[in-house]
Scaffold this motif. Sequence first.
Motif, PDB file in Angstrom:
ATOM      1  N   GLU A 118      39.604  50.704  36.648  1.00 41.62           N
ATOM      2  CA  GLU A 118      40.139  51.755  37.517  1.00 41.62           C
ATOM      3  C   GLU A 118      39.046  52.366  38.386  1.00 41.62           C
ATOM      4  O   GLU A 118      39.305  52.788  39.508  1.00 41.62           O
ATOM      5  CB  GLU A 118      40.817  52.845  36.688  1.00 41.62           C
ATOM      6  N   LEU A 119      37.816  52.409  37.870  1.00 42.54           N
ATOM      7  CA  LEU A 119      36.680  52.915  38.643  1.00 42.54           C
ATOM      8  C   LEU A 119      36.220  51.915  39.703  1.00 42.54           C
ATOM      9  O   LEU A 119      35.362  52.223  40.514  1.00 42.54           O
ATOM     10  CB  LEU A 119      35.501  53.203  37.725  1.00 42.54           C
ATOM     11  N   GLY A 120      36.769  50.707  39.641  1.00 40.88           N
ATOM     12  CA  GLY A 120      36.370  49.692  40.595  1.00 40.88           C
ATOM     13  C   GLY A 120      35.279  48.770  40.098  1.00 40.88           C
ATOM     14  O   GLY A 120      34.701  48.011  40.870  1.00 40.88           O
ATOM     15  N   TRP A 121      34.972  48.822  38.804  1.00 41.78           N
ATOM     16  CA  TRP A 121      33.955  47.942  38.238  1.00 41.78           C
ATOM     17  C   TRP A 121      34.484  46.513  38.273  1.00 41.78           C
ATOM     18  O   TRP A 121      35.421  46.160  37.580  1.00 41.78           O
ATOM     19  CB  TRP A 121      33.630  48.347  36.803  1.00 41.78           C
TER      20      TRP A 121
ATOM     21  N   THR B 276      28.957  56.262  37.142  1.00 39.42           N
ATOM     22  CA  THR B 276      28.963  56.924  38.439  1.00 39.42           C
ATOM     23  C   THR B 276      27.543  57.247  38.884  1.00 39.42           C
ATOM     24  O   THR B 276      27.162  56.992  40.016  1.00 39.42           O
ATOM     25  CB  THR B 276      29.806  58.211  38.367  1.00 39.42           C
ATOM     26  N   ASP B 277      26.731  57.781  37.966  1.00 36.95           N
ATOM     27  CA  ASP B 277      25.362  58.180  38.304  1.00 36.95           C
ATOM     28  C   ASP B 277      24.399  57.011  38.410  1.00 36.95           C
ATOM     29  O   ASP B 277      23.439  57.063  39.155  1.00 36.95           O
ATOM     30  CB  ASP B 277      24.812  59.155  37.256  1.00 36.95           C
TER      31      ASP B 277
ATOM     32  N   ALA C 275      43.657  40.382  28.909  1.00 36.38           N
ATOM     33  CA  ALA C 275      43.969  39.281  29.826  1.00 36.38           C
ATOM     34  C   ALA C 275      44.276  39.817  31.219  1.00 36.38           C
ATOM     35  O   ALA C 275      43.788  39.276  32.218  1.00 36.38           O
ATOM     36  CB  ALA C 275      45.148  38.473  29.285  1.00 36.38           C
ATOM     37  N   ARG C 276      45.069  40.885  31.305  1.00 35.86           N
ATOM     38  CA  ARG C 276      45.388  41.481  32.614  1.00 35.86           C
ATOM     39  C   ARG C 276      44.140  42.006  33.318  1.00 35.86           C
ATOM     40  O   ARG C 276      44.016  41.919  34.536  1.00 35.86           O
ATOM     41  CB  ARG C 276      46.409  42.610  32.462  1.00 35.86           C
ATOM     42  N   LEU C 277      43.217  42.564  32.539  1.00 37.59           N
ATOM     43  CA  LEU C 277      41.998  43.146  33.112  1.00 37.59           C
ATOM     44  C   LEU C 277      40.937  42.099  33.416  1.00 37.59           C
ATOM     45  O   LEU C 277      39.948  42.389  34.087  1.00 37.59           O
ATOM     46  CB  LEU C 277      41.418  44.187  32.151  1.00 37.59           C
TER      47      LEU C 277
END
Length: 124
Positions: free
Chosen positions: A73-76, A48-49, A96-98
């Motif tokens: 989940e953070l959008g990375w 985030t920082d 695999a899903r990620l």
Amino acid sequence: MSRPVKALVSRRAIAHNIDAVRRIAPRAKVWAVLKADAYGHGLIRLLTDSSRALVRADGIAILETDTAAALRELGWGLPVLLLEGCFDSADLDLAARLGVTVTVHHDQQSALVGAPRFDRPIPL
């Protein structure tokens, strides 16, 4: 007794270090290794920082699939590499899903990733 220790993480230093590696080895991939909760600095807080600095890397290398899930989940959206690979089919299914890259260190992991159960190849 606790000690008055403070760690400062500099976005500027991160960007400088990534750029320095790129100058020295211009064709190499540069990965930010952030295992062990960013070495105790807090992976989520660090992203985030310092996200503007870390996006200069080609990807992030971590240890666990749950950390990969938190990153997504953070959008990375940049590549994520699991340094120690997957140890069971649930981990591999999540990887695999990620859409993360996994490493293979031994025969059991090789057999796990070689099992024909995915719609698309898993990056190794």
